[in-house]
Structures are given as C-alpha cells and as structure tokens.
Design a protein around this motif. Structure first.
Motif, short mmCIF file in Angstrom:
data_model
loop_
_atom_site.label_atom_id
_atom_site.label_comp_id
_atom_site.label_asym_id
_atom_site.label_seq_id
_atom_site.Cartn_x
_atom_site.Cartn_y
_atom_site.Cartn_z
N UNK A 37 0.83 -1.20 0.00
CA UNK A 37 0.00 0.00 0.00
C UNK A 37 0.86 1.26 0.00
N UNK A 38 1.96 1.24 0.76
CA UNK A 38 2.79 2.42 0.93
C UNK A 38 4.24 2.04 0.63
N UNK A 43 10.23 1.24 1.72
CA UNK A 43 11.61 1.51 1.33
C UNK A 43 12.39 2.14 2.49
N UNK A 44 11.73 3.01 3.25
CA UNK A 44 12.38 3.63 4.41
C UNK A 44 12.75 2.58 5.45
N UNK A 51 19.90 -1.28 5.95
CA UNK A 51 20.97 -0.65 5.18
C UNK A 51 20.89 -0.91 3.69
N UNK A 52 19.67 -1.11 3.18
CA UNK A 52 19.47 -1.39 1.76
C UNK A 52 18.94 -0.15 1.07
N UNK A 169 24.60 4.05 7.44
CA UNK A 169 23.31 4.72 7.28
C UNK A 169 22.24 4.11 8.18
N UNK A 170 22.36 2.80 8.46
CA UNK A 170 21.36 2.11 9.26
C UNK A 170 21.78 1.92 10.71
N UNK A 171 22.94 2.44 11.09
CA UNK A 171 23.41 2.24 12.46
C UNK A 171 23.73 0.80 12.76
N UNK A 172 24.29 0.10 11.78
CA UNK A 172 24.63 -1.31 11.92
C UNK A 172 26.14 -1.48 12.03
#
Length: 291
Positions: A37-38, A43-44, A51-52, A169-172
């Motif tokens: 739906x969104x 994607x966010x 981190x994709x 970017x993902x804090x991983x």
C-alpha cells in the motif's frame, strides 16, 4: 526496467563463481516482487533498518539488491491490480553467514519480531529468526550449516560473495550483508509443486527438509516450496507476489516451456508468465548476456 537491466549487468560479475552451476532454467539473476500500500514507507524501513538503498525507483516501485544478482522489488498493489486485502502469503529468507550479528543489531530496535528468542542450538541444519516488515511481509534471517541435509547446498553458498549493506546509514556494525535469498511459497499440494519445478521448469531440488523443498532458481536465488499446513503461512488462492527469472535466452526458455504444453501468458514488453500448481506467478524477463 532498462535502468534495472544496466545495473543488473554490473552486479552479475559477483555471482560468476556460481554461474557454472546455474539451473536448467538458465536464469542469471532473479527478482522477488512484493506489493505494498505504501512503497515509500516500506523503502524507508529497509533503508533505515537493513541498510538497503534503492538501486532504482519509480512512481510504482523501488528495487533493492539483497545479494549480488538477487533483487527485491517493492511495488504498489495497484501496479498488478491487487488490493489491500490481498494476502501477503509468501516470505523471503535472507541468507547470511552473520546471523548472530544481525540478531544483536535488530532485536533491540522495537521491530515486529516474530521470533521471541534466538538460541542457535548446535547440530541443526539451519538457524534463523523472523521479523515482519511494515506491511506484514515476513523476513527470515537464515544461516545454513554443514549438515547432511545441506550437502548439495553448502558448496553453492560457499562460492558466493557477501553483498555488504550500508551499515553506517542504518546504524549497523560494519561488514554485515547477505549471500543469497530464498522465496518461500506455500502450497496445498507440495508434491505437485515439486514435480512442476523439476519436470516442467528444470529447477533442481537442492535441499529436502521434508515439508519444505529448496530448488535452485538462479545463482543467488532459490525457490522454497512449503506445505501450507505446516509453514509460517497457510495456502491462499491469491497472493501479492511475483517471482521473476532474468535470462539472456528468453526465446529459448519460452520455446522449451511451450513444447511441454505449459500455458504461457505473454506480455507486450516481451516477458512471459506461467502459473505453478499453487497459482503463483512465475515470470521470465530478458537481460543482456554478460561479456
């Protein structure tokens, strides 16, 4: 789609170590398409937690590359005529050698974890944990282990390179990533589905878990067939998922299937689809051959 094909060509060199053992369907890569739906919210989620980053984005879809040549497309429900009520009865396994690190990184984020505790008991054929994305698609983080059940699978996985995600970017932690994917599909008649993949599509059985079968589909993507009475999902006649095999021999693949009297649904863009015994949509699309 043209941009995706260009990006795909660049990524295929990383899967070359496994290409010599590609299945009879002759796919050089594969794309799992889930419908939402969104799409921006989905994607966010994948960007901020896994981190994709998108390798291609349009008004109707966002394309992610999970492993080298293994894609996940987040597409709008409307793009294929689905509705918000269409069941999300499929799951994707993200194959990694860093399962412990992924659990440590994700289990404390307040995500929709479907596995309450992670205890990798020694001696098992595989370990994993499951979480759900924002619209309920199940993501199984999975590691296959040396085990008699995985005799044929382990050499293929060992030959693959990990595709690392954007940990910053993902804090991983650094050096987290994935080697392959498995699309889990659910059936009323598991034997019929297995026979169709082997006899009609030429996709060999590579791991037999009894009520789940894993078939090689592309160098870094596998199809997993699951008994709908025992798996994470039950069988539903309709489901918002498409599996795309990307091949450089599209016309030959179509001719081979037609010769077996398999009903084929052709599209104006040259791609074509077949329905398996569970009415899952399997699509073939052309990609330029590698040099």
């Amino acid at each position: 789609m043209r941009q995706l094909i260009i990006l795909l060509a660049a990524s295929l060199c990383f899967a070359s170590a496994a290409q010599d053992e590609a299945p009879a369907a002759n796919a050089v890569a594969a794309d799992i398409r889930f419908y939402y739906e969104d799409v921006p919210r989905a994607a966010q989620f994948y960007r901020e937690n896994l981190g994709l980053h998108p390798i291609k984005a349009t008004d109707e879809s966002v394309v992610l590359e999970i492993a080298h040549g293994a894609f996940l497309t987040l597409a709008t429900l409307e793009s294929e005529g689905y509705t918000p009520d269409t069941p999300r009865t499929a799951a994707i396994a993200l194959i990694t050698d860093q399962l412990d690190e992924w659990w440590e990184a994700l289990s404390q984020r307040g995500l929709d974890m479907r596995t309450e505790s992670y205890d990798p008991v020694a001696g098992r054929a595989h370990h994993g944990f499951v979480l759900a994305d924002p619209e309920g698609w199940l993501l199984e983080f999975e590691r296959f282990n040396p085990h008699p059940e995985n005799t044929a699978l382990m050499p293929q996985l060992s030959a693959l390179q990990t595709r690392y995600v954007d940990g910053d970017a993902a804090g991983l932690p650094e050096q987290l990533g994935f080697k392959a994917t498995v699309l889990w599909l659910y059936y009323e008649d598991l034997a019929a589905a297995e026979n169709f993949l082997i006899e009609s599509l030429g996709l060999p059985l590579i791991t037999d878990q009894g009520w789940a079968k894993i078939h090689a589909a592309a160098p870094t993507t596998f199809l997993g067939l699951v008994d709908g009475a025992r798996g994470m999902h039950t069988f539903t006649p309709e489901k918002a998922v498409t599996f795309e095999l990307l091949t450089s021999t599209l016309a030959a693949q179509k001719s081979q299937l037609a010769a077996k009297d398999i009903p084929i649904i052709s599209s104006e863009d040259g791609s074509f689809e077949v329905l398996d015994p569970g009415d899952h949509r399997l699509r073939w699309r052309s990609v330029a051959p590698r040099d």
